[in-house]
Design an enzyme around this catalytic site. Structure first.
Site, PDB file in Angstrom:
ATOM      1  N   SER A 136       0.834  -1.203   0.000  1.00 13.02           N
ATOM      2  CA  SER A 136       0.000   0.000   0.000  1.00 13.02           C
ATOM      3  C   SER A 136       0.874   1.262   0.000  1.00 13.02           C
ATOM      4  O   SER A 136       1.600   1.480  -0.966  1.00 13.02           O
ATOM      5  CB  SER A 136      -0.965  -0.071   1.199  1.00 13.02           C
ATOM      6  N   ASP A 159     -10.385  -4.199  -4.797  1.00 14.02           N
ATOM      7  CA  ASP A 159      -9.734  -3.183  -3.962  1.00 14.02           C
ATOM      8  C   ASP A 159     -10.535  -1.881  -4.023  1.00 14.02           C
ATOM      9  O   ASP A 159     -10.676  -1.289  -5.101  1.00 14.02           O
ATOM     10  CB  ASP A 159      -8.309  -2.956  -4.489  1.00 14.02           C
ATOM     11  N   HIS A 193      -8.185  -4.717  -0.545  1.00 12.05           N
ATOM     12  CA  HIS A 193      -6.935  -3.978  -0.349  1.00 12.05           C
ATOM     13  C   HIS A 193      -5.986  -4.718   0.598  1.00 12.05           C
ATOM     14  O   HIS A 193      -4.785  -4.486   0.567  1.00 12.05           O
ATOM     15  CB  HIS A 193      -7.242  -2.571   0.199  1.00 12.05           C
TER      16      HIS A 193
END
Ligand code: MLT
Length: 204
Positions: free
Chosen positions: A107, A157, A188
């Site tokens: 991320s 996501d 995610h």
């Protein structure tokens, strides 16, 4: 410079497997230098692990660079933070006697690794980017010279649109990287599918 005085708070785990590139572990928003150590050990057993803590605080949550909103990045800050992280990697390479690392980022950590590949390609020997998105709207021309880049996206996501991840893969391809972009049946968060894909990629 002694390990105690490196410019980022970090954890370092020495490698035990000869010939394995060290991993630069870059956590997501709200994580820290401990988060990705088990992942690194699982997907690249024996590799040295270098794991810094992001120096930006967003309501107390560590990150590697500032954002203006979710998915909207402060690119001026990102440039500065890439420089800071590159300086840390150089310090750590001297302190721990390491070759250029492969980044493993999740991320926000994947996003700064992606930016670093475009802005300072010499710092990383490759990168595995989990749930990455385009960090620089107009990345500079970079020569990634065949470096291996893995992008693991999640089909569900809610933070990274599929088209955005596809654009990132195209940008790396255009810069001469050997890109492997996989879209997993995931959101995610990190899951078992990521572990399997990462282990396979690191073994390759
Ligand atoms: C970011 O860099 O902001 C990521 O894409 C999202 C997050 O870290 O939560």
């Amino acid at each position: 410079m002694s390990p105690q005085t490196l410019s980022f708070a970090h954890r370092f785990v020495p490698g035990t497997g000869a010939g394995r590139a060290p991993l630069l572990l870059l956590h997501g928003t709200g994580g820290d230098e401990n988060d990705l150590l088990p992942l690194g050990q699982a997907v690249a057993p024996g590799a040295a692990l270098l794991s810094p803590r992001g120096q930006v605080l967003e309501h107390g949550a560590p990150r590697f660079f500032r954002r203006l909103a979710e998915g909207v990045f402060d690119e001026a800050d990102l440039h500065r933070r890439v420089d800071d992280l590159a300086a840390f990697v150089a310090e750590a390479r001297r302190a721990y006697d390491l070759p250029a690392p492969v980044a493993l980022g999740f991320s926000n950590g994947a996003n700064i690794a992606a930016a670093m590949l475009f802005l300072k390609p010499e710092v990383l020997s490759g990168a595995a980017l989990v749930r990455a998105m385009v960090p620089l709207a107009e990345p500079p021309a970079a020569d990634l010279g065949g470096r291996r880049v893995l992008i693991l996206s999640g089909a569900m996501d809610p933070i990274v649109p599929a088209a955005n991840a596809a654009t990132l893969a195209r940008q790396f391809d255009g810069a001469g990287a050997r890109v492997d972009h996989r879209v997993l049946p995931a959101g995610h968060g990190l899951g078992q599918g990521d572990l399997a894909a990462l282990a396979e990629w690191f073994a390759g």
